[in-house]
Design an enzyme around this catalytic site. Sequence first.
Site, PDB file in Angstrom:
ATOM      1  CG  HIS A 181      -7.992  11.815  -0.016  1.00 23.94           C
ATOM      2  ND1 HIS A 181      -8.350  10.866   0.925  1.00 23.94           N
ATOM      3  CD2 HIS A 181      -7.869  11.150  -1.188  1.00 23.94           C
ATOM      4  CE1 HIS A 181      -8.432   9.683   0.328  1.00 23.94           C
ATOM      5  NE2 HIS A 181      -8.149   9.832  -0.955  1.00 23.94           N
ATOM      6  CG  ASP A 229      -2.925  14.405   2.542  1.00 24.21           C
ATOM      7  OD1 ASP A 229      -2.006  13.611   2.219  1.00 24.21           O
ATOM      8  OD2 ASP A 229      -4.111  14.215   2.245  1.00 24.21           O
ATOM      9  CD  GLN A 259      -2.097  12.230  -5.073  1.00 26.80           C
ATOM     10  OE1 GLN A 259      -1.368  12.128  -6.054  1.00 26.80           O
ATOM     11  NE2 GLN A 259      -2.906  11.252  -4.691  1.00 26.80           N
ATOM     12  CE  LYS A 267      -2.527   7.935  -2.522  1.00 24.70           C
ATOM     13  NZ  LYS A 267      -3.594   7.280  -3.257  1.00 24.70           N
ATOM     14  CB  CYS A 269     -11.407   9.793  -1.460  1.00 23.41           C
ATOM     15  SG  CYS A 269     -11.697   8.037  -1.612  1.00 23.41           S
TER      16      CYS A 269
END
Lengths: 424, 156
Positions: free
Chosen positions: A138, A214, A217, A240, A382
Amino acid sequence: MAELTVEETAPAALAPLDVAALKPDFPVLNQEVHGRRLVYLDSAASSQHPRAVLEAMDRYYETTHANVHRGVYALAEEADRLYEDARRSVGRFIGAPDPTTEVIFTKNATESVNLVAASWGRKHLHEGDVVLLTEMEHHANLVPWLMLAEEQGVELRWLGVGDDYRLDLAELEELVTGVKLVACSAMSNVLGTITPFAEIAAVAHRAGALVLADGAQSVPHLPTDVQAMGCDFLVFSGHKMLGPTGIGVLWARRELLEEMPPFLGGGGMIRDVRRDGFTTNELPWKFEAGTPPIAEAVGLGAAVRYLEAIGMDRVRAHEVELTAYAQGALAGRFGEKVTIFGPEGTDGRGGVLSLAFGDVHPHDLAQVLDQSGVCVRAGHHCAKPLMRRLGVNATARASLYLYNDEEDVDALVDALAEADTLFG
Amino acid sequence: MNGLEDLYREIILDHYRSPRNRGELESPPAQRVEGFNPLCGDEVVVYVQVDGDRVTDIRIAGQGCSISQSSASLMSAAVKGKTVAEARDLIRTFKAMMQVHEASLEGDGGEAEAVDPEALGELAALQGVVKFPVRIKCATLSWNTLTQGLDEAEAG
């Protein structure tokens, strides 16, 4: 407080999620748009909130609000306690060995990456030093490193994505040589690919590199254990994972945080300020300049307790089942007309379904779906380098979470059929 | 599908499926200008040939959604052969039509320039876009790009 503890509500191991019973916890889902039931399939962009989160934040504002770390009166002490409780809840949720010092509250995952790049990066990365990224990152985990590349002459290397939509790990050993940091998504927001992060971390560590995960998600959808993953840094966002916007997390190993210079300067992050300089506060406050998002932290704490009460194993099992159902329903109804940009099956992939549908542009698709009450995202998500790798400008992305069910997937499929009629 | 037929009129779908003046012109002598919509990744390339005070040829390349592509196609058909001044008038009229919605949202719809759909011919089919504010940028992308092309041609 009426909140149940994890032990009291923890269900039997991996009993299937009762989505019908859980949906009423999410007030926003109980509405119609354009005369149709709202079908929310955009949780990869931002998830919805259970009442427990909304009430925790309301309760905080109604009964407790005061600035943290400053007051000696009871109200301020209670605000402090709630804020630090949230930190402990979040730390426990990700298996942090030392939550009270290693969990830094930020604005979001993006700010967390920027913190690492600006603090650790500026100190340790100089001209010719190498950061290894992947093609599926991302922009949040790309642009801060591109900025360092421009600013300090840091070299960036790229681990490719194979035709199976997974990282090309055969290249990893060679690419990682001489690298100082591997910054890699734990789960792609476009492909749903779950990267073998622990394996990547082991290779990176053998080569002397640190690893940043990261988790924007992965943390909302998979059980997370920073030690099992082998993370040195983990970043994620509250909004999220059923929490509010405006709060994110950086977890890092304590030794790293201790020797990192501060990121933002201001109140709260100092021990002493003189006319000729300052000394920094201890962890974690060294990295939390200014009044933090207190109610948002409280909301995030409530969100992780809600997820823990359900059990992340069950969330994952539900999403595996629903993803398989969606893959079958899409292929069954539309055959080759629909392309899913992501790994086949459900091994090593989450509930993110990036679609191409015949010649219909994703933007048009999202518009038609909206008329059926179905919320999906159209665009580059993104992740423009990944889009170029896939050879598309945009995809239409449906993403699943614990409050979605087969009925939601059916609504998606029916709405796609309407788009087919209109544009076919 | 209520409301959608306002957006996806038959003329729009026709121009999307069979875009007019699709292709490229040699540049120079033609002006070549690129337009991007960073939100959706759509891109349009407008090639415009200005001879004297007239738009003698125009070609459209790039890719995008039905609204951006059909708008570009309709625009190309509308301005080809027109004088630069007429083309600029048309751009102004079209953009005024696209602003009606924003103005009325702010409660001062009376100040928006009145648009005579007759003056727009087939372009009036895009009027429905104003009911979908997110898509207005799709519809105006090629027009803003053409404006830049005409400016560059005149600056010569």
